[in-house]
Design a protein around this motif. Structure first.
Motif, mmCIF file in Angstrom:
data_model
loop_
_atom_site.group_PDB
_atom_site.id
_atom_site.type_symbol
_atom_site.label_atom_id
_atom_site.label_comp_id
_atom_site.label_asym_id
_atom_site.label_seq_id
_atom_site.Cartn_x
_atom_site.Cartn_y
_atom_site.Cartn_z
ATOM 1 N N ARG A 63 -15.708 37.682 6.286
ATOM 2 C CA ARG A 63 -15.635 36.619 7.413
ATOM 3 C C ARG A 63 -13.402 37.513 8.560
ATOM 4 N NH1 ARG A 63 -18.459 32.697 10.879
ATOM 5 N NH2 ARG A 63 -16.749 31.752 12.034
ATOM 6 N N VAL A 64 -13.266 37.159 7.430
ATOM 7 C CA VAL A 64 -12.156 38.087 8.129
ATOM 8 C C VAL A 64 -11.990 39.301 8.620
ATOM 9 C CG1 VAL A 64 -9.745 38.861 7.355
ATOM 10 C CG2 VAL A 64 -10.742 36.812 6.167
ATOM 11 N N GLN A 65 -13.111 40.442 8.167
ATOM 12 C CA GLN A 65 -13.069 41.906 8.712
ATOM 13 C C GLN A 65 -13.911 41.471 9.973
ATOM 14 O OE1 GLN A 65 -14.990 44.155 6.475
ATOM 15 N NE2 GLN A 65 -15.124 46.488 8.221
ATOM 16 N N GLU A 66 -15.264 40.470 10.121
ATOM 17 C CA GLU A 66 -15.596 40.623 11.551
ATOM 18 C C GLU A 66 -15.206 40.165 12.366
ATOM 19 O OE1 GLU A 66 -18.170 36.631 12.144
ATOM 20 O OE2 GLU A 66 -19.443 38.487 10.998
ATOM 21 N N GLU A 67 -14.291 39.159 12.267
ATOM 22 C CA GLU A 67 -13.082 38.461 12.846
ATOM 23 C C GLU A 67 -12.195 40.079 13.342
ATOM 24 O OE1 GLU A 67 -11.490 34.696 11.884
ATOM 25 O OE2 GLU A 67 -13.286 34.341 11.439
ATOM 26 N N LEU A 68 -11.855 40.492 12.340
ATOM 27 C CA LEU A 68 -10.724 41.213 13.075
ATOM 28 C C LEU A 68 -11.836 42.771 13.777
ATOM 29 C CD1 LEU A 68 -8.990 42.556 8.919
ATOM 30 C CD2 LEU A 68 -7.846 41.036 11.011
ATOM 31 N N GLU A 69 -12.727 42.478 13.597
ATOM 32 C CA GLU A 69 -13.680 43.863 14.351
ATOM 33 C C GLU A 69 -13.874 43.356 15.321
ATOM 34 O OE1 GLU A 69 -17.335 45.093 12.955
ATOM 35 O OE2 GLU A 69 -16.322 46.338 11.647
ATOM 36 N N THR A 70 -14.365 42.297 15.971
ATOM 37 C CA THR A 70 -14.254 41.008 17.025
ATOM 38 C C THR A 70 -12.754 40.677 17.718
ATOM 39 O OG1 THR A 70 -16.234 39.798 16.190
ATOM 40 C CG2 THR A 70 -14.793 38.623 17.815
ATOM 41 N N LEU A 71 -11.738 40.583 17.344
ATOM 42 C CA LEU A 71 -10.470 41.072 17.947
ATOM 43 C C LEU A 71 -10.389 42.382 18.279
ATOM 44 C CD1 LEU A 71 -8.328 38.817 15.867
ATOM 45 C CD2 LEU A 71 -8.571 38.187 17.986
ATOM 46 N N ALA A 72 -10.307 43.376 17.874
ATOM 47 C CA ALA A 72 -10.081 44.588 18.060
ATOM 48 C C ALA A 72 -11.435 44.958 19.859
ATOM 49 C CB ALA A 72 -10.314 45.630 16.713
ATOM 50 N N ARG A 73 -12.606 44.933 19.101
ATOM 51 C CA ARG A 73 -12.979 44.947 20.764
ATOM 52 C C ARG A 73 -13.133 43.911 22.069
ATOM 53 N NH1 ARG A 73 -19.302 43.181 19.199
ATOM 54 N NH2 ARG A 73 -19.797 44.212 21.154
ATOM 55 N N ASN A 74 -12.056 42.803 21.550
ATOM 56 C CA ASN A 74 -11.496 41.915 23.005
ATOM 57 C C ASN A 74 -10.521 43.129 23.771
ATOM 58 O OD1 ASN A 74 -13.569 40.186 22.525
ATOM 59 N ND2 ASN A 74 -12.455 38.978 21.058
ATOM 60 N N GLU A 75 -9.404 43.401 22.483
ATOM 61 C CA GLU A 75 -8.272 44.554 22.857
ATOM 62 C C GLU A 75 -8.738 45.577 23.865
ATOM 63 O OE1 GLU A 75 -5.184 43.231 22.543
ATOM 64 O OE2 GLU A 75 -6.092 41.438 22.962
ATOM 65 N N ALA A 76 -9.730 46.566 23.178
ATOM 66 C CA ALA A 76 -9.774 47.398 23.944
ATOM 67 C C ALA A 76 -10.174 47.566 24.919
ATOM 68 C CB ALA A 76 -11.423 48.185 23.074
ATOM 69 N N PRO A 77 -10.858 47.007 25.821
ATOM 70 C CA PRO A 77 -11.110 47.374 27.484
ATOM 71 C C PRO A 77 -9.256 47.275 27.954
ATOM 72 C CG PRO A 77 -12.408 45.136 27.007
ATOM 73 C CD PRO A 77 -11.416 45.981 25.759
ATOM 74 N N SER A 78 -8.410 46.633 27.642
ATOM 75 C CA SER A 78 -6.754 46.967 27.573
ATOM 76 C C SER A 78 -5.994 48.100 27.714
ATOM 77 C CB SER A 78 -5.909 45.131 27.345
ATOM 78 O OG SER A 78 -6.369 45.630 25.900
ATOM 79 N N ALA A 79 -6.382 48.596 26.959
ATOM 80 C CA ALA A 79 -6.236 50.248 26.188
ATOM 81 C C ALA A 79 -7.364 51.197 27.150
ATOM 82 C CB ALA A 79 -6.315 50.254 24.269
ATOM 83 N N GLY A 80 -7.946 50.894 27.845
ATOM 84 C CA GLY A 80 -9.077 51.467 28.382
ATOM 85 C C GLY A 80 -10.003 52.363 28.268
ATOM 86 N N ALA A 81 -10.684 51.311 26.552
ATOM 87 C CA ALA A 81 -11.167 51.924 25.778
ATOM 88 C C ALA A 81 -12.811 51.080 25.155
ATOM 89 C CB ALA A 81 -10.910 51.420 24.554
ATOM 90 N N ASN A 82 -13.259 52.236 25.062
ATOM 91 C CA ASN A 82 -15.287 51.153 25.404
ATOM 92 C C ASN A 82 -15.754 51.426 23.811
ATOM 93 O OD1 ASN A 82 -16.114 53.612 25.165
ATOM 94 N ND2 ASN A 82 -17.327 53.477 27.135
ATOM 95 N N ALA A 83 -14.952 51.886 23.402
ATOM 96 C CA ALA A 83 -15.324 51.477 21.657
ATOM 97 C C ALA A 83 -14.005 51.879 19.956
ATOM 98 C CB ALA A 83 -15.889 53.242 21.426
ATOM 99 N N VAL A 84 -14.314 51.193 19.384
ATOM 100 C CA VAL A 84 -13.485 51.300 18.064
ATOM 101 C C VAL A 84 -13.919 52.045 17.422
ATOM 102 C CG1 VAL A 84 -11.790 49.229 19.558
ATOM 103 C CG2 VAL A 84 -14.186 49.201 18.109
#
Length: 105
Positions: A63-84
């Motif tokens: 569950r923790v890992q799933e939430e970390l991936e979700t947060l990373a996906r949410n933050e990626a566009p602010s770095a100009g990224a479309n993949a993590v």
């Protein structure tokens, strides 16, 4: 007895956090560990954190890992990224992800 019941209820409620995917994060894909696909440009790094432990209770690692991936996906566009891609395994509720701008599939 009443205090124990209230404490248990409070602990159960705080342990069930859920990180929603934002609309901008829905377009971000999570790359499998290993080599980065051809044509992807490095955009930096995203570091995200969630609670992995509430009091004496350790949350479910999946569950923790799933939430970390979700947060990373949410933050990626602010770095100009479309993949993590995970740059390291989760540790104490924190994880580093490399951010990439990849060509459309």
């Amino acid at each position: 007895m009443r205090i124990l019941l209230i404490s248990t209820l409070l602990l159960a409620t705080t342990a069930c956090t859920w990180v929603p995917i934002e609309s901008s994060g829905k377009t971000v894909r999570v790359l499998a560990p290993g080599a980065v696909p051809a044509g992807c440009l490095t955009k930096g790094e995203v570091v995200v954190t969630v609670k992995s432990k509430v009091g004496f209770y350790n949350r479910n690692p999946l569950r923790v890992q799933e939430e970390l991936e979700t947060l990373a996906r949410n933050e990626a566009p602010s770095a100009g990224a479309n993949a993590v891609q995970a740059a390291a395994p989760p540790a104490d509720g924190s994880q580093r992800f490399a951010a990439f701008q990849c060509p459309p599939r």
